[in-house]
Motif scaffolding. Structure first.
Motif, PDB file in Angstrom:
ATOM      1  N   ALA A  82       1.214  17.422 -11.703  1.00 50.02           N
ATOM      2  CA  ALA A  82       0.930  17.756 -10.305  1.00 50.02           C
ATOM      3  C   ALA A  82       2.127  17.325  -9.469  1.00 50.02           C
ATOM      4  O   ALA A  82       2.833  16.401  -9.810  1.00 50.02           O
ATOM      5  N   ARG A  83       2.349  18.007  -8.379  1.00 49.77           N
ATOM      6  CA  ARG A  83       3.559  17.751  -7.576  1.00 49.77           C
ATOM      7  C   ARG A  83       3.792  16.278  -7.288  1.00 49.77           C
ATOM      8  O   ARG A  83       2.878  15.552  -6.943  1.00 49.77           O
ATOM      9  N   GLY A  84       5.026  15.861  -7.461  1.00 51.20           N
ATOM     10  CA  GLY A  84       5.359  14.484  -7.145  1.00 51.20           C
ATOM     11  C   GLY A  84       5.211  13.540  -8.321  1.00 51.20           C
ATOM     12  O   GLY A  84       5.742  12.441  -8.304  1.00 51.20           O
ATOM     13  N   ASP A  85       4.476  14.000  -9.334  1.00 46.52           N
ATOM     14  CA  ASP A  85       4.273  13.160 -10.510  1.00 46.52           C
ATOM     15  C   ASP A  85       5.464  13.210 -11.443  1.00 46.52           C
ATOM     16  O   ASP A  85       5.342  13.594 -12.586  1.00 46.52           O
ATOM     17  N   GLU A  86       6.613  12.811 -10.929  1.00 48.46           N
ATOM     18  CA  GLU A  86       7.798  12.900 -11.754  1.00 48.46           C
ATOM     19  C   GLU A  86       8.551  11.589 -11.666  1.00 48.46           C
ATOM     20  O   GLU A  86       8.541  10.935 -10.622  1.00 48.46           O
ATOM     21  N   ARG A  87       9.172  11.216 -12.754  1.00 46.21           N
ATOM     22  CA  ARG A  87       9.929   9.977 -12.769  1.00 46.21           C
ATOM     23  C   ARG A  87      11.383  10.302 -13.063  1.00 46.21           C
ATOM     24  O   ARG A  87      11.663  11.133 -13.932  1.00 46.21           O
ATOM     25  N   ALA A  88      12.288   9.671 -12.327  1.00 47.21           N
ATOM     26  CA  ALA A  88      13.723   9.863 -12.579  1.00 47.21           C
ATOM     27  C   ALA A  88      14.265   8.591 -13.194  1.00 47.21           C
ATOM     28  O   ALA A  88      14.146   7.514 -12.611  1.00 47.21           O
ATOM     29  N   VAL A  89      14.783   8.699 -14.405  1.00 41.85           N
ATOM     30  CA  VAL A  89      15.306   7.510 -15.075  1.00 41.85           C
ATOM     31  C   VAL A  89      16.757   7.724 -15.462  1.00 41.85           C
ATOM     32  O   VAL A  89      17.189   8.859 -15.715  1.00 41.85           O
ATOM     33  N   ALA A  90      17.516   6.646 -15.514  1.00 38.56           N
ATOM     34  CA  ALA A  90      18.933   6.767 -15.854  1.00 38.56           C
ATOM     35  C   ALA A  90      19.380   5.575 -16.679  1.00 38.56           C
ATOM     36  O   ALA A  90      18.862   4.462 -16.540  1.00 38.56           O
ATOM     37  N   VAL A  91      20.310   5.842 -17.570  1.00 40.95           N
ATOM     38  CA  VAL A  91      20.925   4.786 -18.371  1.00 40.95           C
ATOM     39  C   VAL A  91      22.432   4.872 -18.167  1.00 40.95           C
ATOM     40  O   VAL A  91      23.028   5.925 -18.381  1.00 40.95           O
ATOM     41  N   GLY A  92      23.025   3.784 -17.725  1.00 36.05           N
ATOM     42  CA  GLY A  92      24.473   3.711 -17.593  1.00 36.05           C
ATOM     43  C   GLY A  92      24.988   2.703 -18.595  1.00 36.05           C
ATOM     44  O   GLY A  92      24.427   1.613 -18.727  1.00 36.05           O
TER      45      GLY A  92
END
Ligand SMILES: Nc1ncnc2c1ncn2[C@@H]1O[C@H](COP(=O)(O)OP(=O)(O)O)[C@@H](O)[C@H]1O
Ligand SMILES: [Mg+2]
Length: 378
Positions: A82-92
């Motif tokens: 559902a809209r907004g149910d998103e996670r942004a992850v990053a590895v540096g």
């Protein structure tokens, strides 16, 4: 629906300078000639989801030569999307420096918490080199088991790491005692610590082997045949009596300068019709058993978390016959999300491909037909 990966960006990762790939739920097929970056892309997905590479212990290899850092950015769709149910992850990652892991721009608590669900998805990987889990040394099988349990519980990952350090320190002390540099009295403190941490590792493994063995048995039935397959755990010292066994081994340990009992010396037995697959399995049986171990890991994760992990399978079709290829294709199609690689699209039925996302790779460049259709960017 279980979480799945929507998009991944790779910067200076292996042979990718800066590439973005969109992924769909269900089956994603990476296709390309040899040495174009298929395995590297699967490795990157795993790196993005866990913060580490499953492929090598020399992690600096993942940094694109001659860059100084690598980075992955990933978008994970949670729940039913559902809209907004998103996670942004990053590895540096820059060799020699602490990794920078972020979840929605907030630094992750630790690498182990990031890997154990913090990134939003869990993964089960298959690389051709994984054959060593079945064929190789006990350490390869322990790594399989510990890796699986670590993706479920950060506290288990910490116990494994702390136990390994404690054993190393005990070994140093054993050698000092042998060389007359320390007195034997100091050993008691380390023995207590080693047993304390080792017990936590043993308890985790002991609880897992039963259900995991059942899942392995079912997977072998589907992949290999009706002969009963299962798992056993071979203790160097049983859970009951571990402390006594360590004490008993003291003199011999001092002489050799190593710790001879404990979970770092145990083995996971893989059995087929009562036969040890590691010692007696044919090449074909060992290959299918490797695959079955991955299927078992998937079921285990699903059982423990209620969520289907993302499957990342590298070049798995080429070694299989037609019937098994078909079985696998269905298996992947029915999973929440699978990303698999192949040099040959003919392993897949047209109809199946029409329901899948095909990602073409060439020289570290990614092209997927749907990418230009106005879908959202990373
Ligand atoms: N750190 C790196 N920097 C640049 N290129 C790399 C790096 N590591 C591997 N490569 C290149 O990646 C290519 C192999 O990619 P790989 O994903 O294994 O191919 P395949 O499509 O056969 O699976 C090779 O050409 C290799 O030289
Ligand atoms: Mg490859």
């Amino acid at each position: 629906m279980s979480p799945h990966i929507r998009a991944l960006r790779l910067v200076n990762f292996r042979n990718y300078a800066d590439a973005t790939v969109l992924l769909s739920p269900g089956l994603n097929v990476i296709v390309g000639d040899n040495a174009q970056g298929k395995t590297n892309l699967l490795e990157a997905v795993s790196f993005a989801a866990t913060g580490s590479t499953p492929r090598t212990s020399t992690e600096s290899e993942v940094v694109r030569w001659p860059a100084e850092f690598a980075r992955t950015e990933m978008r994970v769709v949670l729940g039913d999307g559902a809209r907004g149910d998103e996670r942004a992850v990053a590895v540096g990652y820059a060799p020699g420096q602490r990794k920078r892991l972020t979840v929605d721009d907030v630094p992750a608590e630790s690498l182990s918490s990031y890997a154990a669900g913090g990134a939003g998805v869990r993964t089960v990987t298959f690389f051709p080199d994984d054959l060593r889990i079945v064929k190789g040394a006990p350490s390869d099988r322990r790594e399989y088991l510990d890796g699986l349990l670590s993706t479920l519980r950060p506290s288990y990952a910490r116990a494994v790491a702390e136990y390994a350090r404690a054993v190393q320190q005990r070994n140093q002390l054993l050698r000092r005692i042998r060389d007359g540099l320390s007195s034997g009295k100091t050993l008691q403190t380390w023995d207590t610590k080693v047993v304390d941490l080792g017990t936590r590792v043993l308890q985790g493994r002991a609880a897992a082997v039963g259900p995991l063995g059942d899942f392995f048995g079912s997977a072998m039935r589907a992949l290999y045949g009706s002969e009963k397959a299962g798992m056993g755990y071979s203790y160097s010292a049983p859970l009951e009596g571990y402390c006594e066994a360590l004490t008993e081994a003291r003199d011999a340990d001092v002489e050799r300068g190593t710790t001879s009992v404990g979970p770092h010396r145990d083995d996971l037995e893989l059995l087929l019709g009562g036969m040890d697959l590691t010692t007696y399995g044919s090449q074909g049986q060992q290959r299918l058993a490797t695959l079955a171990l991955k299927f078992a890991a998937r079921e285990y994760v699903r059982d423990a978390t209620g969520e289907d992990p993302v499957l990342l399978f590298d070049d798995v079709m080429s070694e299989l016959d037609g019937r098994r290829r078909e079985y696998l294709a269905e298996y992947f199609q029915e999973s929440t999300q699978a990303v698999i690689s192949t040099t040959n699209l003919e392993y897949f039925e047209e109809e199946l491909l029409s329901r899948s996302r095909v990602i073409r790779i060439s020289g570290g460049e990614i092209s997927s037909p749907a990418d230009s259709s106005g879908k959202r960017d990373v």
